[in-house]
Write a protein that holds these residues in place. Structure first.
Motif, short mmCIF file in Angstrom:
data_model
loop_
_atom_site.label_atom_id
_atom_site.label_comp_id
_atom_site.label_asym_id
_atom_site.label_seq_id
_atom_site.Cartn_x
_atom_site.Cartn_y
_atom_site.Cartn_z
N SER A 60 42.81 29.44 76.38
CA SER A 60 43.56 30.70 76.46
C SER A 60 44.76 30.62 77.41
CB SER A 60 42.65 31.86 76.87
OG SER A 60 41.61 32.02 75.93
N ILE A 61 45.35 29.44 77.51
CA ILE A 61 46.53 29.25 78.35
C ILE A 61 47.80 29.45 77.54
CG2 ILE A 61 47.80 27.52 79.73
CD1 ILE A 61 44.96 26.36 80.44
N ILE A 62 47.77 29.01 76.29
CA ILE A 62 48.90 29.22 75.39
C ILE A 62 48.40 29.86 74.10
CG2 ILE A 62 50.20 27.27 76.33
CD1 ILE A 62 49.54 25.71 73.76
N ALA A 63 49.35 30.44 73.36
CA ALA A 63 49.04 31.04 72.07
C ALA A 63 50.15 30.69 71.10
CB ALA A 63 48.90 32.55 72.20
N ASN A 64 49.78 30.53 69.84
CA ASN A 64 50.75 30.21 68.80
C ASN A 64 51.16 31.49 68.08
OD1 ASN A 64 52.30 29.07 66.81
ND2 ASN A 64 50.63 27.91 65.87
N LYS A 65 52.45 31.77 68.11
CA LYS A 65 52.97 32.88 67.32
C LYS A 65 53.55 32.25 66.06
CE LYS A 65 53.89 35.95 71.18
NZ LYS A 65 54.87 36.78 71.89
N ARG A 66 52.81 32.40 65.00
CA ARG A 66 53.12 31.74 63.73
C ARG A 66 54.60 31.89 63.35
NH1 ARG A 66 48.66 30.70 60.73
NH2 ARG A 66 49.13 29.29 59.04
N GLY A 67 55.23 30.76 63.10
CA GLY A 67 56.62 30.75 62.69
C GLY A 67 57.62 30.85 63.83
N ILE A 68 57.14 31.13 65.03
CA ILE A 68 58.05 31.27 66.18
C ILE A 68 57.85 30.14 67.18
CG2 ILE A 68 58.73 32.77 68.10
CD1 ILE A 68 57.73 35.14 66.48
N GLY A 69 56.58 29.81 67.46
CA GLY A 69 56.29 28.73 68.40
C GLY A 69 55.15 29.08 69.33
N PHE A 70 55.02 28.27 70.36
CA PHE A 70 53.95 28.46 71.34
C PHE A 70 54.48 29.20 72.56
CE2 PHE A 70 52.40 24.88 68.87
CZ PHE A 70 51.06 25.19 68.72
N PHE A 71 53.64 30.10 73.07
CA PHE A 71 53.99 30.93 74.22
C PHE A 71 52.84 30.89 75.22
CE2 PHE A 71 56.67 32.44 70.90
CZ PHE A 71 57.79 32.98 71.50
#
Length: 125
Positions: A60-71
């Motif tokens: 739970s350190i990063i999350a993938n926003k589909r089509g945008i990238g990793f945040f």
């Protein structure tokens, strides 16, 4: 980045990412480098970076926003500290205790040195 042969590269990259977070160079909810960009920067295979990002998503350190990238997640800093603390307690602390025992370092000396270290490195005004 110089890699240590004693530890998997993807774990070393995870430490690299966590260090950026803890130092504040990457901030909560900000976009982080793409898999391809980080692979080029670190001169590793993109699959290795993807393995790192998978691990960091599980933590739970990063999350993938589909089509945008990793945040970074909003709680990335806390999650990193929790992950790194568990890693330290499980992997590094037993070795430290072993060395303290073998070298006959008593707890008073250890406490004095720890206090001096904290004063010297973190109490600078």
């Amino acid at each position: 980045m110089d890699f240590n042969s004693n530890k998997a590269i993807y774990l070393q990259i995870a430490e690299h990412v966590c260090e950026h977070i803890m130092l504040g160079t990457w901030k909560a909810e900000e976009k982080i480098p793409s898999v391809r960009d980080l692979a080029v920067q670190l001169e590793v295979n993109p699959n290795t970076v993807m393995r790192t990002y998978d691990l960091l998503q599980q933590k739970s350190i990063i999350a993938n926003k589909r089509g945008i990238g990793f945040f970074l997640t909003p709680d990335a800093m806390q999650e990193v500290k929790s992950y790194r603390k568990a890693q330290f307690l499980e992997e590094e602390l037993p070795q430290l205790f072993r060395n303290i025992y073998i070298l006959g370092i008593d707890l008073d000396e250890l406490q004095k040195r720890y206090q001096a270290f904290v004063t010297q490195n973190f109490n600078q005004n």
